[in-house]
Design an enzyme around this catalytic site. Structure first.
Site, PDB file in Angstrom:
ATOM      1  N   LYS A  85      28.600 -39.687  80.468  1.00 34.64           N
ATOM      2  CA  LYS A  85      27.504 -40.652  80.399  1.00 34.64           C
ATOM      3  C   LYS A  85      27.505 -41.359  79.042  1.00 34.64           C
ATOM      4  O   LYS A  85      27.650 -40.725  78.007  1.00 34.64           O
ATOM      5  CB  LYS A  85      26.171 -39.951  80.632  1.00 34.64           C
ATOM      6  CG  LYS A  85      26.016 -39.396  82.050  1.00 34.64           C
ATOM      7  CD  LYS A  85      24.658 -38.731  82.236  1.00 34.64           C
ATOM      8  CE  LYS A  85      24.516 -38.177  83.655  1.00 34.64           C
ATOM      9  NZ  LYS A  85      23.206 -37.498  83.851  1.00 34.64           N
ATOM     10  N   GLU A 137      34.873 -22.924  67.839  1.00 36.35           N
ATOM     11  CA  GLU A 137      34.239 -23.072  69.152  1.00 36.35           C
ATOM     12  C   GLU A 137      32.724 -22.967  68.992  1.00 36.35           C
ATOM     13  O   GLU A 137      32.233 -22.136  68.221  1.00 36.35           O
ATOM     14  CB  GLU A 137      34.751 -22.002  70.109  1.00 36.35           C
ATOM     15  CG  GLU A 137      34.066 -21.930  71.448  1.00 36.35           C
ATOM     16  CD  GLU A 137      34.105 -23.247  72.209  1.00 36.35           C
ATOM     17  OE1 GLU A 137      33.054 -23.646  72.744  1.00 36.35           O
ATOM     18  OE2 GLU A 137      35.192 -23.876  72.285  1.00 36.35           O
ATOM     19  N   ASP A 172      35.169 -31.846  75.476  1.00 39.25           N
ATOM     20  CA  ASP A 172      34.160 -32.202  76.470  1.00 39.25           C
ATOM     21  C   ASP A 172      34.066 -33.727  76.545  1.00 39.25           C
ATOM     22  O   ASP A 172      33.824 -34.386  75.540  1.00 39.25           O
ATOM     23  CB  ASP A 172      32.807 -31.613  76.058  1.00 39.25           C
ATOM     24  CG  ASP A 172      31.807 -31.635  77.201  1.00 39.25           C
ATOM     25  OD1 ASP A 172      31.791 -32.630  77.957  1.00 39.25           O
ATOM     26  OD2 ASP A 172      31.037 -30.676  77.341  1.00 39.25           O
ATOM     27  N   ASN A 216      29.641 -25.534  64.855  1.00 40.96           N
ATOM     28  CA  ASN A 216      29.641 -26.920  65.306  1.00 40.96           C
ATOM     29  C   ASN A 216      30.656 -27.648  64.433  1.00 40.96           C
ATOM     30  O   ASN A 216      30.442 -27.831  63.230  1.00 40.96           O
ATOM     31  CB  ASN A 216      28.240 -27.521  65.141  1.00 40.96           C
ATOM     32  CG  ASN A 216      28.164 -28.974  65.565  1.00 40.96           C
ATOM     33  OD1 ASN A 216      29.165 -29.611  65.864  1.00 40.96           O
ATOM     34  ND2 ASN A 216      26.951 -29.510  65.573  1.00 40.96           N
ATOM     35  N   ASP A 276      42.540 -25.313  65.417  1.00 40.76           N
ATOM     36  CA  ASP A 276      42.298 -25.800  66.774  1.00 40.76           C
ATOM     37  C   ASP A 276      40.799 -26.001  66.943  1.00 40.76           C
ATOM     38  O   ASP A 276      40.028 -25.035  66.904  1.00 40.76           O
ATOM     39  CB  ASP A 276      42.829 -24.804  67.809  1.00 40.76           C
ATOM     40  CG  ASP A 276      42.816 -25.376  69.216  1.00 40.76           C
ATOM     41  OD1 ASP A 276      43.433 -26.436  69.430  1.00 40.76           O
ATOM     42  OD2 ASP A 276      42.180 -24.763  70.097  1.00 40.76           O
ATOM     43  N   ASP A 323      42.846 -34.736  79.709  1.00 41.91           N
ATOM     44  CA  ASP A 323      43.167 -35.164  81.068  1.00 41.91           C
ATOM     45  C   ASP A 323      42.276 -36.320  81.511  1.00 41.91           C
ATOM     46  O   ASP A 323      42.350 -36.754  82.666  1.00 41.91           O
ATOM     47  CB  ASP A 323      43.035 -33.989  82.037  1.00 41.91           C
ATOM     48  CG  ASP A 323      41.669 -33.313  81.976  1.00 41.91           C
ATOM     49  OD1 ASP A 323      40.929 -33.575  81.015  1.00 41.91           O
ATOM     50  OD2 ASP A 323      41.353 -32.509  82.877  1.00 41.91           O
TER      51      ASP A 323
END
Length: 209
Positions: A121, A64, A117, A91, A39, A153
């Site tokens: 922009k 993560e 994330d 990373n 994941d 989402d």
């Protein structure tokens, strides 16, 4: 215990450019003979440890970039007595390949990338986790019929992830419409929040050709 961390972390900053070395997997998992679910961007890790508890015949690895979340997630797994799950601070864009290369041959069978994330922009979109280089690494190590599960989402983010995998000849999308339900049966915290607001979630599955 509530762990407070920054919501956004720039993966292109200098402090995240050194790949995280893989651990000794023999010391991590009770058995290395199980298939492994990766994941990427697991946040607090609730999805990962709930999957590990529900599917004891699989190993689970959460990646993560925010270390306090990783530390707390590993503590929780120890408290729960789970021996088929682990979390790594890294990373993903520079650490996934050495991590996958270090796993036992054939172990890596499934990967999920959920609610990454969005970096809205335009100048920041190069920070998004699903880049062509990541797709190429996953294609290199995921065996035939291996599964990629994507969800967000944010429609633009979900569509970009789908487009990245669709551009690769190594992956084939299962169906042409967004999936109405999560096929894994375990929801992330973000997924629960989104569905609780009755907002849409955009999901897709790819398999390794």
């Amino acid at each position: 215990m509530v762990v407070r961390v920054r919501q956004h972390v720039n993966p292109l900053s200098d402090k995240y450019q050194i790949p995280t070395p893989p651990p000794d997997w023999q010391k991590i998992y009770a058995s290395l003979d199980r298939p492994l679910h990766l994941d990427i961007g697991c946040a607090r890790g609730q999805f990962v440890w709930e999957m590990a508890a529900q599917y004891p015949d699989w190993n689970f690895l959460g990646l993560e970039i925010r270390q306090p979340l990783v530390d707390r997630a590993n503590e929780i797994c120890q408290e729960l007595g789970l021996t088929n799950v682990h979390f790594l601070f890294c990373n993903a864009n520079n650490s996934v390949e050495p991590i996958l290369a270090s796993l036992p041959t054939g172990a890596f069978q499934r990967v999920s990338i959920q609610f990454p994330d969005p970096w809205f922009k335009k100048r920041h979109q190069k920070r998004r986790v699903v880049q062509p280089e990541l797709v190429a690494v996953l294609a290199k190590y995921l065996p035939a019929e291996g599964v990629v599960f994507l969800q967000s989402d944010v429609l633009a983010v979900a569509q970009e992830m789908v487009d990245r995998f669709a551009e690769s000849p190594s992956f084939q999308r299962q169906g042409h419409e967004w999936l109405p339900e999560n096929p894994l049966g375990v929801a992330t915290e973000r997924e629960k929040l989104t569905l609780g607001r009755r907002d849409p979630v955009y999901r897709a599955i790819f398999t390794r050709s």
